[in-house]
Design a protein around this motif. Structure first.
Motif, PDB file in Angstrom:
ATOM      1  N   SER A 141       0.810  -1.213   0.000  1.00 33.11           N
ATOM      2  CA  SER A 141       0.000   0.000   0.000  1.00 33.11           C
ATOM      3  C   SER A 141       0.847   1.270   0.000  1.00 33.11           C
ATOM      4  CB  SER A 141      -0.930   0.008   1.216  1.00 33.11           C
ATOM      5  OG  SER A 141      -0.168  -0.046   2.409  1.00 33.11           O
ATOM      6  N   HIS A 142       2.177   1.098  -0.048  1.00 33.60           N
ATOM      7  CA  HIS A 142       3.074   2.248  -0.039  1.00 33.60           C
ATOM      8  C   HIS A 142       3.766   2.323  -1.391  1.00 33.60           C
ATOM      9  CE1 HIS A 142       2.882   2.609   4.427  1.00 33.60           C
ATOM     10  NE2 HIS A 142       2.597   1.338   4.308  1.00 33.60           N
ATOM     11  N   VAL A 143       3.713   3.494  -1.998  1.00 28.96           N
ATOM     12  CA  VAL A 143       4.297   3.693  -3.322  1.00 28.96           C
ATOM     13  C   VAL A 143       5.235   4.894  -3.288  1.00 28.96           C
ATOM     14  CG1 VAL A 143       3.790   4.434  -5.687  1.00 28.96           C
ATOM     15  CG2 VAL A 143       2.453   2.611  -4.657  1.00 28.96           C
ATOM     16  N   TYR A 144       6.369   4.743  -3.945  1.00 31.22           N
ATOM     17  CA  TYR A 144       7.383   5.789  -4.004  1.00 31.22           C
ATOM     18  C   TYR A 144       7.746   6.025  -5.474  1.00 31.22           C
ATOM     19  CZ  TYR A 144       8.018   4.034   0.780  1.00 31.22           C
ATOM     20  OH  TYR A 144       7.815   3.610   2.066  1.00 31.22           O
ATOM     21  N   TRP A 145       7.983   7.267  -5.823  1.00 29.19           N
ATOM     22  CA  TRP A 145       8.460   7.608  -7.165  1.00 29.19           C
ATOM     23  C   TRP A 145       9.846   8.242  -7.051  1.00 29.19           C
ATOM     24  CZ3 TRP A 145       6.349   6.485 -11.848  1.00 29.19           C
ATOM     25  CH2 TRP A 145       5.003   6.090 -11.875  1.00 29.19           C
ATOM     26  N   TYR A 146      10.716   7.834  -7.992  1.00 26.31           N
ATOM     27  CA  TYR A 146      12.073   8.371  -8.051  1.00 26.31           C
ATOM     28  C   TYR A 146      12.374   8.766  -9.487  1.00 26.31           C
ATOM     29  CZ  TYR A 146      12.872   6.049  -3.540  1.00 26.31           C
ATOM     30  OH  TYR A 146      12.800   5.646  -2.233  1.00 26.31           O
ATOM     31  N   GLU A 203      23.486   9.525 -13.108  1.00 20.80           N
ATOM     32  CA  GLU A 203      23.285  10.074 -11.765  1.00 20.80           C
ATOM     33  C   GLU A 203      22.523   9.086 -10.897  1.00 20.80           C
ATOM     34  OE1 GLU A 203      23.095  14.798 -13.068  1.00 20.80           O
ATOM     35  OE2 GLU A 203      21.756  14.008 -11.535  1.00 20.80           O
ATOM     36  N   GLY A 204      22.461   9.400  -9.613  1.00 23.30           N
ATOM     37  CA  GLY A 204      21.747   8.535  -8.679  1.00 23.30           C
ATOM     38  C   GLY A 204      20.255   8.787  -8.688  1.00 23.30           C
ATOM     39  N   LEU A 205      19.529   7.963  -7.949  1.00 21.65           N
ATOM     40  CA  LEU A 205      18.078   8.116  -7.841  1.00 21.65           C
ATOM     41  C   LEU A 205      17.739   9.264  -6.893  1.00 21.65           C
ATOM     42  CD1 LEU A 205      18.411   4.929  -8.515  1.00 21.65           C
ATOM     43  CD2 LEU A 205      16.033   4.867  -7.829  1.00 21.65           C
ATOM     44  N   LYS A 206      16.791  10.077  -7.320  1.00 16.62           N
ATOM     45  CA  LYS A 206      16.319  11.181  -6.488  1.00 16.62           C
ATOM     46  C   LYS A 206      14.873  10.936  -6.092  1.00 16.62           C
ATOM     47  CE  LYS A 206      20.152  13.471  -7.086  1.00 16.62           C
ATOM     48  NZ  LYS A 206      21.181  13.396  -6.036  1.00 16.62           N
ATOM     49  N   PHE A 207      14.609  10.931  -4.804  1.00 17.92           N
ATOM     50  CA  PHE A 207      13.263  10.755  -4.291  1.00 17.92           C
ATOM     51  C   PHE A 207      12.365  11.888  -4.778  1.00 17.92           C
ATOM     52  CE2 PHE A 207       9.872   9.862  -1.420  1.00 17.92           C
ATOM     53  CZ  PHE A 207       9.457  11.083  -0.900  1.00 17.92           C
ATOM     54  N   MET A 208      11.155  11.515  -5.180  1.00 14.33           N
ATOM     55  CA  MET A 208      10.192  12.535  -5.596  1.00 14.33           C
ATOM     56  C   MET A 208       9.007  12.605  -4.634  1.00 14.33           C
ATOM     57  SD  MET A 208      10.086  11.963  -9.710  1.00 14.33           S
ATOM     58  CE  MET A 208       9.329  13.550 -10.040  1.00 14.33           C
ATOM     59  N   VAL A 209       8.325  11.465  -4.454  1.00 16.29           N
ATOM     60  CA  VAL A 209       7.085  11.499  -3.684  1.00 16.29           C
ATOM     61  C   VAL A 209       6.802  10.125  -3.103  1.00 16.29           C
ATOM     62  CG1 VAL A 209       5.681  11.024  -5.743  1.00 16.29           C
ATOM     63  CG2 VAL A 209       4.630  12.188  -3.787  1.00 16.29           C
ATOM     64  N   TYR A 210       6.133  10.143  -1.941  1.00 10.04           N
ATOM     65  CA  TYR A 210       5.734   8.912  -1.248  1.00 10.04           C
ATOM     66  C   TYR A 210       4.221   8.992  -1.024  1.00 10.04           C
ATOM     67  CZ  TYR A 210       5.039   6.131   3.100  1.00 10.04           C
ATOM     68  OH  TYR A 210       4.587   5.288   4.074  1.00 10.04           O
ATOM     69  N   SER A 251       7.433  -0.064  -4.437  1.00 10.44           N
ATOM     70  CA  SER A 251       6.343  -0.282  -3.487  1.00 10.44           C
ATOM     71  C   SER A 251       6.853  -1.091  -2.304  1.00 10.44           C
ATOM     72  CB  SER A 251       5.166  -1.007  -4.153  1.00 10.44           C
ATOM     73  OG  SER A 251       5.424  -2.375  -4.390  1.00 10.44           O
ATOM     74  N   SER A 252       6.123  -0.993  -1.212  1.00 14.22           N
ATOM     75  CA  SER A 252       6.468  -1.777  -0.028  1.00 14.22           C
ATOM     76  C   SER A 252       5.187  -2.061   0.752  1.00 14.22           C
ATOM     77  CB  SER A 252       7.487  -1.041   0.837  1.00 14.22           C
ATOM     78  OG  SER A 252       6.956   0.160   1.340  1.00 14.22           O
ATOM     79  N   PRO A 253       5.173  -3.160   1.508  1.00 14.14           N
ATOM     80  CA  PRO A 253       3.992  -3.496   2.314  1.00 14.14           C
ATOM     81  C   PRO A 253       3.864  -2.603   3.550  1.00 14.14           C
ATOM     82  CG  PRO A 253       5.715  -5.117   2.644  1.00 14.14           C
ATOM     83  CD  PRO A 253       6.215  -4.193   1.573  1.00 14.14           C
ATOM     84  N   PHE A 301      11.422  -2.327  -6.615  1.00 12.60           N
ATOM     85  CA  PHE A 301      11.312  -1.404  -7.730  1.00 12.60           C
ATOM     86  C   PHE A 301      10.687  -2.036  -8.965  1.00 12.60           C
ATOM     87  CE2 PHE A 301      13.496   2.530  -6.669  1.00 12.60           C
ATOM     88  CZ  PHE A 301      14.054   2.193  -5.453  1.00 12.60           C
ATOM     89  N   GLY A 302       9.986  -1.195  -9.700  1.00 11.34           N
ATOM     90  CA  GLY A 302       9.520  -1.571 -11.024  1.00 11.34           C
ATOM     91  C   GLY A 302      10.612  -1.340 -12.041  1.00 11.34           C
TER      92      GLY A 302
END
Lengths: 110, 112
Positions: B30-35, B41-48, B94-96, B103-104
Motif C-alpha cells: 500500500s506504499h508507493v514511491y516515485w524516483y 546520476e543517482g536516484l532522487k526521491f520525488m514522492v511517497y 512499493s512496499s507493504p 522497484f519496477g
C-alpha cells in the motif's frame, strides 16, 4: 555535505578478488540501511538490509557503524556477474525518506 | 506474485505535451514511491504515497509535476508541459510497510 556519500569508482577487480565499498551518511537519526545493486539501464534490486550486528549472505557481508556513521559492503570471490553499480540507501524517517547514494560502480574482469 | 509494474516502459513526448506514467504496486503493498534518475546520476526521491494520500512530496518540483494513488487503480505520476530537462528514467517502488522497497522496471521518458 551530501546526505549519503559513496566513492563513485569504478572499482576494476579480477575475478575471485575481494572488494569492499564504504558509504557514509550525515543524519545520525537514520533508522535503517540497505544495499541495492543496479545493472545498466535496469531498476535497483535489493541486495541486503544492513543490521547493527552486521549480516552475511553468501559472499556478501554488510556492516553498520553507527558511531562513525558509515556502512560497508564486502564481496568475496568476485564473479563477473557482480559487475554493477552498488547503491547505499538510508531511511531517515520511518519510511518517509529513503535517500540513495550516488552509487559505486564495480567491474569484475576475467 | 507479480512484481511492481510500470507502463509505458518508454515514452516519447514533444516539449509542451503531457506525460502520464503509471505504476501498479505489488499485491498487498500500500506504499508507493516515485524516483527520478538522470543519466549517469543517482536516484532522487520525488514522492511517497499511500492509498488516496500523499505522505511526502518534498522531492517533487513545485510546478508541472503531480502524483496520485487512487483507491482503485495504479499510481500516476503526471508531468504537464514537459521540457527537455524532464528526460530521465522514472522508477516506482512499493512496499507493504514503510520499509524495504521493491522497484519496477522504470519508464524512460524522452522529451524531443
Amino acid at each position: 555535505r551530501k546526505e549519503v556519500e559513496q566513492d563513485p569508482g569504478p572499482f576494476n577487480v579480477p575475478e575471485g578478488a575481494t572488494v569492499a565499498f564504504n558509504c557514509t551518511y550525515s543524519n545520525s537519526a537514520s533508522q535503517s540501511f540497505f544495499w541495492y545493486r543496479q545493472d545498466c539501464r535496469k531498476e535497483p534490486k535489493l541486495l541486503m538490509s544492513v543490521y547493527s550486528s552486521g549480516n552475511e549472505d553468501g559472499r556478501f557481508t554488510a556492516q553498520l557503524n553507527r558511531a562513525s556513521q558509515y556502512i560497508s559492503l564486502l564481496i568475496r570471490d568476485s564473479k563477473l556477474s557482480d559487475s554493477a553499480t552498488y547503491l547505499c540507501v538510508v531511511n531517515n524517517n520511518y519510511g518517509q525518506n529513503f535517500v540513495f547514494g550516488p552509487g559505486t560502480r564495480l567491474s569484475v574482469l576475467p | 506474485n507479480a512484481g511492481v509494474m510500470q507502463n509505458p516502459r518508454h515514452l516519447v513526448r514533444r516539449r509542451g505535451q503531457e506525460a502520464r506514467l503509471r505504476c501498479s504496486p505489488m499485491k498487498g503493498h500500500s506504499h508507493v514511491y516515485w524516483y527520478r534518475q538522470l543519466p549517469e546520476e543517482g536516484l532522487k526521491f520525488m514522492v511517497y504515497l499511500q492509498k488516496e494520500n500523499i505522505i511526502d512530496e518534498s522531492g517533487m518540483p513545485k510546478e508541472r509535476f503531480s502524483a496520485e494513488f487512487p483507491k482503485e487503480g495504479p499510481s500516476i505520476l503526471r508531468i504537464q508541459q514537459v521540457v527537455r530537462g524532464d528526460s530521465a528514467a522514472y522508477f516506482c517502488a512499493s512496499s507493504p510497510q514503510p520499509d524495504t522497497q521493491y522497484f519496477g522496471p522504470g519508464t524512460r521518458l524522452t522529451v524531443l
